[in-house]
Design a protein around this motif. Structure first.
Motif, mmCIF file in Angstrom:
data_model
loop_
_atom_site.group_PDB
_atom_site.id
_atom_site.type_symbol
_atom_site.label_atom_id
_atom_site.label_comp_id
_atom_site.label_asym_id
_atom_site.label_seq_id
_atom_site.Cartn_x
_atom_site.Cartn_y
_atom_site.Cartn_z
ATOM 1 N N LEU A 46 0.839 -1.205 0.000
ATOM 2 C CA LEU A 46 0.000 0.000 0.000
ATOM 3 C C LEU A 46 0.870 1.251 0.000
ATOM 4 O O LEU A 46 0.574 2.216 -0.717
ATOM 5 N N ASP A 47 1.942 1.239 0.780
ATOM 6 C CA ASP A 47 2.869 2.378 0.791
ATOM 7 C C ASP A 47 3.467 2.615 -0.595
ATOM 8 O O ASP A 47 3.616 3.753 -1.027
ATOM 9 N N ALA A 48 3.799 1.528 -1.289
ATOM 10 C CA ALA A 48 4.371 1.651 -2.634
ATOM 11 C C ALA A 48 3.369 2.236 -3.618
ATOM 12 O O ALA A 48 3.739 2.958 -4.550
ATOM 13 N N LEU A 49 2.088 1.955 -3.409
ATOM 14 C CA LEU A 49 1.060 2.414 -4.339
ATOM 15 C C LEU A 49 0.536 3.804 -4.017
ATOM 16 O O LEU A 49 -0.216 4.373 -4.806
ATOM 17 N N ILE A 50 0.936 4.362 -2.899
ATOM 18 C CA ILE A 50 0.401 5.671 -2.517
ATOM 19 C C ILE A 50 0.827 6.763 -3.505
ATOM 20 O O ILE A 50 0.124 7.753 -3.676
ATOM 21 N N THR A 51 1.930 6.542 -4.198
ATOM 22 C CA THR A 51 2.411 7.541 -5.158
ATOM 23 C C THR A 51 1.781 7.387 -6.538
ATOM 24 O O THR A 51 2.002 8.222 -7.405
ATOM 25 N N GLY A 52 1.007 6.309 -6.726
ATOM 26 C CA GLY A 52 0.343 6.142 -8.016
ATOM 27 C C GLY A 52 0.361 4.707 -8.499
ATOM 28 O O GLY A 52 0.931 3.818 -7.871
ATOM 29 N N GLU A 53 -0.260 4.518 -9.636
ATOM 30 C CA GLU A 53 -0.418 3.197 -10.243
ATOM 31 C C GLU A 53 0.939 2.605 -10.603
ATOM 32 O O GLU A 53 1.825 3.298 -11.099
ATOM 33 N N LYS A 54 1.074 1.289 -10.355
ATOM 34 C CA LYS A 54 2.329 0.604 -10.658
ATOM 35 C C LYS A 54 2.056 -0.809 -11.167
ATOM 36 O O LYS A 54 1.085 -1.457 -10.751
ATOM 37 N N ALA A 55 2.955 -1.271 -12.009
ATOM 38 C CA ALA A 55 2.910 -2.657 -12.467
ATOM 39 C C ALA A 55 3.474 -3.550 -11.370
ATOM 40 O O ALA A 55 4.258 -3.104 -10.530
ATOM 41 N N VAL A 56 3.091 -4.816 -11.385
ATOM 42 C CA VAL A 56 3.567 -5.759 -10.383
ATOM 43 C C VAL A 56 5.093 -5.796 -10.352
ATOM 44 O O VAL A 56 5.694 -5.775 -9.281
ATOM 45 N N GLY A 57 5.716 -5.814 -11.503
ATOM 46 C CA GLY A 57 7.184 -5.849 -11.571
ATOM 47 C C GLY A 57 7.834 -4.660 -10.887
ATOM 48 O O GLY A 57 8.866 -4.797 -10.230
ATOM 49 N N THR A 58 7.239 -3.508 -11.035
ATOM 50 C CA THR A 58 7.759 -2.302 -10.386
ATOM 51 C C THR A 58 7.617 -2.409 -8.873
ATOM 52 O O THR A 58 8.517 -2.024 -8.118
ATOM 53 N N ILE A 59 6.505 -2.942 -8.418
ATOM 54 C CA ILE A 59 6.299 -3.125 -6.983
ATOM 55 C C ILE A 59 7.332 -4.104 -6.437
ATOM 56 O O ILE A 59 7.940 -3.865 -5.387
ATOM 57 N N VAL A 60 7.557 -5.203 -7.156
ATOM 58 C CA VAL A 60 8.520 -6.221 -6.726
ATOM 59 C C VAL A 60 9.912 -5.610 -6.594
ATOM 60 O O VAL A 60 10.608 -5.860 -5.607
ATOM 61 N N LYS A 61 10.312 -4.800 -7.562
ATOM 62 C CA LYS A 61 11.653 -4.184 -7.522
ATOM 63 C C LYS A 61 11.843 -3.304 -6.300
ATOM 64 O O LYS A 61 12.935 -3.209 -5.769
ATOM 65 N N GLY A 62 10.784 -2.661 -5.846
ATOM 66 C CA GLY A 62 10.891 -1.752 -4.721
ATOM 67 C C GLY A 62 10.803 -2.425 -3.359
ATOM 68 O O GLY A 62 11.047 -1.792 -2.331
ATOM 69 N N LEU A 63 10.449 -3.701 -3.332
ATOM 70 C CA LEU A 63 10.258 -4.412 -2.065
ATOM 71 C C LEU A 63 11.143 -5.649 -2.001
ATOM 72 O O LEU A 63 11.622 -6.127 -3.015
ATOM 73 N N SER A 64 11.321 -6.175 -0.827
ATOM 74 C CA SER A 64 12.135 -7.382 -0.659
ATOM 75 C C SER A 64 11.251 -8.627 -0.634
ATOM 76 O O SER A 64 11.295 -9.425 0.296
ATOM 77 N N MET A 65 10.425 -8.755 -1.673
ATOM 78 C CA MET A 65 9.541 -9.910 -1.808
ATOM 79 C C MET A 65 9.631 -10.429 -3.233
ATOM 80 O O MET A 65 9.912 -9.674 -4.158
ATOM 81 N N SER A 66 9.318 -11.702 -3.380
ATOM 82 C CA SER A 66 9.295 -12.287 -4.718
ATOM 83 C C SER A 66 8.014 -11.878 -5.431
ATOM 84 O O SER A 66 7.050 -11.432 -4.809
ATOM 85 N N GLN A 67 8.000 -12.085 -6.753
ATOM 86 C CA GLN A 67 6.808 -11.759 -7.538
ATOM 87 C C GLN A 67 5.594 -12.573 -7.083
ATOM 88 O O GLN A 67 4.508 -12.004 -6.923
ATOM 89 N N PRO A 68 5.737 -13.877 -6.818
ATOM 90 C CA PRO A 68 4.555 -14.619 -6.348
ATOM 91 C C PRO A 68 4.029 -14.098 -5.000
ATOM 92 O O PRO A 68 2.815 -14.055 -4.790
ATOM 93 N N GLN A 69 4.933 -13.698 -4.108
ATOM 94 C CA GLN A 69 4.492 -13.149 -2.822
ATOM 95 C C GLN A 69 3.714 -11.856 -3.019
ATOM 96 O O GLN A 69 2.652 -11.658 -2.426
ATOM 97 N N VAL A 70 4.253 -10.973 -3.846
ATOM 98 C CA VAL A 70 3.590 -9.690 -4.107
ATOM 99 C C VAL A 70 2.228 -9.939 -4.731
ATOM 100 O O VAL A 70 1.229 -9.337 -4.324
#
Length: 113
Positions: free
Chosen positions: A23-47
């Motif tokens: 949710l914190d990552a999305l507060i700045t706007g719409e993002k693709a799953v890959g972009t969210i994954v890059k910004g966090l320490s989680m795998s794509q399946p977890q995200v």
């Protein structure tokens, strides 16, 4: 009546720290799953799993753009949380001395550990 342990409501959905990070990552706007994954320490399946939970309770919305899935925050669904917290906000604002006492207590507990 006690809450059942599920992710079917906002309270339980945001109880997980990973979902709050998303949710914190999305507060700045719409993002693709890959972009969210890059910004966090989680795998794509977890995200993706956490996004599915957030989507089910209405905290995020998803739209397809070709093969990509874009997610955005839908903060309107945080209303139950805001209403619940409002009661406590009144107590906090009415008793700032108690907040200081509580912070001192937390520091003391931290020093003991």
């Amino acid at each position: 009546m006690a809450r059942t342990p599920s992710t079917s409501d906002v309270f339980n959905a945001i109880a997980d720290s990973h979902r709050r990070e998303i949710l914190d990552a999305l507060i700045t706007g719409e993002k693709a799953v890959g972009t969210i994954v890059k910004g966090l320490s989680m795998s794509q399946p977890q995200v993706s799993k956490h996004l599915r939970v957030l989507n089910e309770v209405g905290l995020v919305r998803c739209r397809a753009e070709g093969r990509r899935r874009l997610y955005r925050l839908d903060a309107a669904h945080l209303q139950p949380l805001q209403e619940w917290l409002a009661k406590y906000e009144q107590a906090w604002n009415g008793r700032p001395d108690r907040v200081d006492d509580y912070l001192k207590e937390l520091r003391q507990q931290g020093e003991k550990e």
